[in-house]
Design a protein around this motif. Structure first.
Motif, PDB file in Angstrom:
ATOM      1  N   SER A 114       0.555  -1.151  -0.063  1.00 44.93           N
ATOM      2  CA  SER A 114      -0.055   0.044   0.010  1.00 44.93           C
ATOM      3  C   SER A 114       0.710   1.247  -0.105  1.00 44.93           C
ATOM      4  N   GLU A 115       2.116   1.156   0.243  1.00 41.78           N
ATOM      5  CA  GLU A 115       2.869   2.438   0.106  1.00 41.78           C
ATOM      6  C   GLU A 115       2.815   3.360  -1.168  1.00 41.78           C
ATOM      7  N   GLU A 116       2.640   4.566  -0.935  1.00 40.76           N
ATOM      8  CA  GLU A 116       2.882   5.284  -2.336  1.00 40.76           C
ATOM      9  C   GLU A 116       4.085   5.972  -2.413  1.00 40.76           C
ATOM     10  N   HIS A 117       4.859   6.000  -1.612  1.00 39.48           N
ATOM     11  CA  HIS A 117       6.518   6.559  -1.650  1.00 39.48           C
ATOM     12  C   HIS A 117       7.124   5.968  -0.543  1.00 39.48           C
ATOM     13  N   LYS A 118       8.421   6.474  -0.364  1.00 40.19           N
ATOM     14  CA  LYS A 118       9.213   6.019   0.732  1.00 40.19           C
ATOM     15  C   LYS A 118       9.278   6.649   1.869  1.00 40.19           C
ATOM     16  N   GLY A 119       8.678   8.037   1.733  1.00 43.52           N
ATOM     17  CA  GLY A 119       8.453   8.947   2.632  1.00 43.52           C
ATOM     18  C   GLY A 119       9.928   9.632   2.887  1.00 43.52           C
ATOM     19  N   GLY A 120      10.069  10.392   4.102  1.00 42.31           N
ATOM     20  CA  GLY A 120      11.122  10.898   4.701  1.00 42.31           C
ATOM     21  C   GLY A 120      11.191  12.469   4.454  1.00 42.31           C
ATOM     22  N   SER A 296       3.912  10.488   5.415  1.00 41.22           N
ATOM     23  CA  SER A 296       5.449  11.191   5.542  1.00 41.22           C
ATOM     24  C   SER A 296       6.570  10.141   5.772  1.00 41.22           C
ATOM     25  N   PHE A 297       5.861   8.860   6.401  1.00 45.33           N
ATOM     26  CA  PHE A 297       6.626   7.612   6.350  1.00 45.33           C
ATOM     27  C   PHE A 297       6.783   6.441   5.542  1.00 45.33           C
ATOM     28  N   GLY A 298       5.839   6.780   4.368  1.00 41.46           N
ATOM     29  CA  GLY A 298       5.558   6.014   3.229  1.00 41.46           C
ATOM     30  C   GLY A 298       4.674   5.110   3.327  1.00 41.46           C
ATOM     31  N   ARG A 299       3.561   5.446   4.358  1.00 38.49           N
ATOM     32  CA  ARG A 299       2.620   4.360   4.619  1.00 38.49           C
ATOM     33  C   ARG A 299       1.192   5.102   4.250  1.00 38.49           C
ATOM     34  N   GLU A 300       0.142   4.341   4.149  1.00 35.23           N
ATOM     35  CA  GLU A 300      -1.139   4.887   4.099  1.00 35.23           C
ATOM     36  C   GLU A 300      -1.705   5.245   5.477  1.00 35.23           C
ATOM     37  N   GLU A 301      -2.596   6.583   5.464  1.00 37.12           N
ATOM     38  CA  GLU A 301      -3.289   6.776   6.950  1.00 37.12           C
ATOM     39  C   GLU A 301      -4.042   5.616   7.252  1.00 37.12           C
ATOM     40  N   LEU A 302      -4.385   5.792   8.545  1.00 39.75           N
ATOM     41  CA  LEU A 302      -5.326   4.620   9.076  1.00 39.75           C
ATOM     42  C   LEU A 302      -6.709   5.315   9.383  1.00 39.75           C
ATOM     43  N   GLU A 303      -7.824   4.510   9.301  1.00 42.39           N
ATOM     44  CA  GLU A 303      -9.094   4.919   9.643  1.00 42.39           C
ATOM     45  C   GLU A 303     -10.014   3.944  10.520  1.00 42.39           C
ATOM     46  N   LEU A 332       1.053  -2.505   6.502  1.00 38.65           N
ATOM     47  CA  LEU A 332      -0.015  -3.269   6.664  1.00 38.65           C
ATOM     48  C   LEU A 332      -0.551  -3.454   5.264  1.00 38.65           C
ATOM     49  N   ARG A 333      -0.983  -4.691   5.266  1.00 39.84           N
ATOM     50  CA  ARG A 333      -1.376  -5.038   3.666  1.00 39.84           C
ATOM     51  C   ARG A 333      -2.948  -5.407   3.521  1.00 39.84           C
ATOM     52  N   ASN A 334      -3.700  -4.644   2.540  1.00 40.24           N
ATOM     53  CA  ASN A 334      -4.768  -4.937   2.246  1.00 40.24           C
ATOM     54  C   ASN A 334      -5.290  -6.386   2.314  1.00 40.24           C
ATOM     55  N   GLY A 335      -6.392  -6.936   3.116  1.00 38.12           N
ATOM     56  CA  GLY A 335      -7.187  -8.283   2.983  1.00 38.12           C
ATOM     57  C   GLY A 335      -6.279  -9.001   4.022  1.00 38.12           C
ATOM     58  N   GLU A 336      -5.283  -8.592   4.906  1.00 39.78           N
ATOM     59  CA  GLU A 336      -4.877  -9.128   6.036  1.00 39.78           C
ATOM     60  C   GLU A 336      -5.431  -8.687   7.197  1.00 39.78           C
ATOM     61  N   VAL A 354     -12.297   8.242   4.213  1.00 38.59           N
ATOM     62  CA  VAL A 354     -13.623   8.805   4.879  1.00 38.59           C
ATOM     63  C   VAL A 354     -13.274  10.042   5.338  1.00 38.59           C
ATOM     64  N   TYR A 355     -12.391  10.023   6.285  1.00 32.83           N
ATOM     65  CA  TYR A 355     -11.888  11.402   7.101  1.00 32.83           C
ATOM     66  C   TYR A 355     -10.387  11.845   6.356  1.00 32.83           C
ATOM     67  N   VAL A 356      -9.994  11.457   5.626  1.00 35.02           N
ATOM     68  CA  VAL A 356      -8.543  11.582   4.823  1.00 35.02           C
ATOM     69  C   VAL A 356      -8.760  11.609   3.433  1.00 35.02           C
ATOM     70  N   GLU A 357      -7.858  12.371   2.809  1.00 37.60           N
ATOM     71  CA  GLU A 357      -7.960  12.453   1.303  1.00 37.60           C
ATOM     72  C   GLU A 357      -7.270  11.134   0.952  1.00 37.60           C
ATOM     73  N   GLY A 358      -7.601  10.725  -0.332  1.00 40.16           N
ATOM     74  CA  GLY A 358      -7.207   9.682  -0.969  1.00 40.16           C
ATOM     75  C   GLY A 358      -7.222   8.557  -0.222  1.00 40.16           C
ATOM     76  N   GLN A 359      -6.551   7.438  -0.322  1.00 42.37           N
ATOM     77  CA  GLN A 359      -6.879   6.178   0.409  1.00 42.37           C
ATOM     78  C   GLN A 359      -6.636   6.058   1.734  1.00 42.37           C
ATOM     79  N   SER A 360      -7.157   5.205   2.519  1.00 42.59           N
ATOM     80  CA  SER A 360      -6.675   4.754   3.728  1.00 42.59           C
ATOM     81  C   SER A 360      -6.865   3.353   4.169  1.00 42.59           C
ATOM     82  N   MET A 361      -6.103   3.116   5.051  1.00 44.15           N
ATOM     83  CA  MET A 361      -6.185   1.606   5.462  1.00 44.15           C
ATOM     84  C   MET A 361      -7.317   1.597   6.708  1.00 44.15           C
TER      85      MET A 361
END
Length: 365
Positions: A114-120, A296-303, A332-336, A354-361
């Motif tokens: 689910s990572e969009e970038h490496k972050g940093g 910023s850490f290369g991970r999707e936001e959580l909801e 964290l991976r989709n479906g797990e 729902v509460y954040v832009e783009g996708q969330s986990m």
């Protein structure tokens, strides 16, 4: 210069200054034009590595409307600047970057990541009661509090007397004074999300008359290391007598709270409270929560959406999972599923936020 043009110039200067590019600030840097591409605004820059050197072309964008956040298309192939071909070259560079990221996204999707970038990379806005930035005072606080030397620069770029760009701990940082409020009432609006100090945060946001753009480019560094460096720089800025708070991670923190959370680094702890904001919302459907800062850490936001658990239980779960992601680099991976015990299995679903832009986990809790 508009606020967007000032920020684009600061970002472009920061990118060019990186050791993997010019290795220092350009001797000259100017906006040479703009163009629209894919419904986004891009800036054409021309720059010189040395005073007598040839003009080179670069691009920075894209910006949506008058927004201050860009989509990361910052690049130069160090080709000579020609006004007749500059836009064509910049478009080609943007398309090259877009193609690269589309290929990366396809690769990650195929791997189930689910990572969009490496972050940093980290950016925040220190809210000020007056349009003043004491650079020497900032240097002293950064040195006294964190042992970080911010050497005095022999010269400053034209028109950037109230900004400083420096490298420390293998990363690039920039702090620049913007003599205006954060545009579009963003700080005032998002200050409402801070349920812990809502009234004071909103008051600080309404009172601010200027702000410092604080950014850390952690290219090649671990995201956590870059995040901690950002917190140190921001905390030093917040000790200025005209600092009211910081608009960061989708909310507004008061100086004393941000500085207190940063102090745990002196004990070897992670300043999680300054790196990720955990929001809470409760209605007749249940308790919902979201994070702001994990990208910023290369991970999707959580909801968590409409949970039947108590607000404290939801908050504790979100906080602990955020800490697990940041400290351990967990993915964290989709479906797990996720759980603290062998019996607990919380389903994970990647979908539109729902509460954040783009996708969330989404965490089923």
């Amino acid at each position: 210069m508009t606020e967007q043009e000032k920020i684009a110039t600061a970002v472009m200067e920061e990118w060019l200054s990186h050791p993997q590019e010019l290795g220092k600030k350009p001797a000259k840097l100017e906006i040479a034009g703009t163009f629209e591409l894919h419904d986004l605004r891009y800036y054409i820059f021309k720059f010189k590595k040395s005073i007598l050197g040839a003009w080179k072309v670069a691009v920075c964008g894209g910006y949506e409307g008058d927004g201050l956040g860009h989509c990361g298309h910052i690049y130069s192939e160090m080709e000579n600047y020609d006004p007749d071909t500059a836009q064509e070259k910049c478009i080609a560079m943007v398309e090259k970057i877009r193609q690269y990221w589309m290929e990366q996204a396809a690769k990650q999707e195929a791997e189930g990541q689910s990572e969009e970038h490496k972050g940093g990379d980290f950016v925040g806005f220190v809210l000020l009661s007056t349009p003043e930035f004491d650079i020497n005072g900032f240097r002293k606080i950064l040195r006294d509090d964190w042992g970080i030397e911010c050497p005095e620069e022999p010269e400053k770029p034209e028109g950037r007397d109230n900004a400083i760009v420096f490298e420390a701990e293998g990363m690039m940082a920039t702090v620049g004074l913007m003599e205006a409020k954060v545009p579009d009432g963003e700080a005032e609006y998002w200050a409402n999300s801070n349920f812990m100090t809502r009234e004071k945060s909103v008051a600080a946001a309404k009172e601010h008359q200027a702000h410092l753009l604080v950014a850390v480019l952690g290219r090649g560094s671990e995201p956590l290391k870059a995040g901690e460096f950002f917190v140190k720089v921001a905390a030093a800025c917040l000790k200025a007598p005209n600092a009211l708070g910081i608009y960061d991670c989708g909310t507004v923190w008061l100086p004393e709270h941000f500085i207190q959370a940063a102090a745990v680094m002196k004990e070897g702890e992670t300043p999680l409270g300054d790196l990720v904001f955990v929001g809470l919302y409760q209605d007749e459907k249940g308790v919902s929560s979201w994070t702001n800062g994990l990208r910023s850490f290369g991970r999707e936001e959580l909801e968590i959406v409409a949970s039947s658990h108590t607000p404290s239980e939801v908050y504790e779960l979100m906080y602990n999972i955020s800490a697990y992601i940041i400290k351990q680099g967990a993915v964290l991976r989709n479906g797990e599923t996720l759980g603290y015990t062998a019996e607990q299995k919380l389903p994970l679903t990647l979908s539109k936020g729902v509460y954040v832009e783009g996708q969330s986990m989404k965490i089923g809790f």
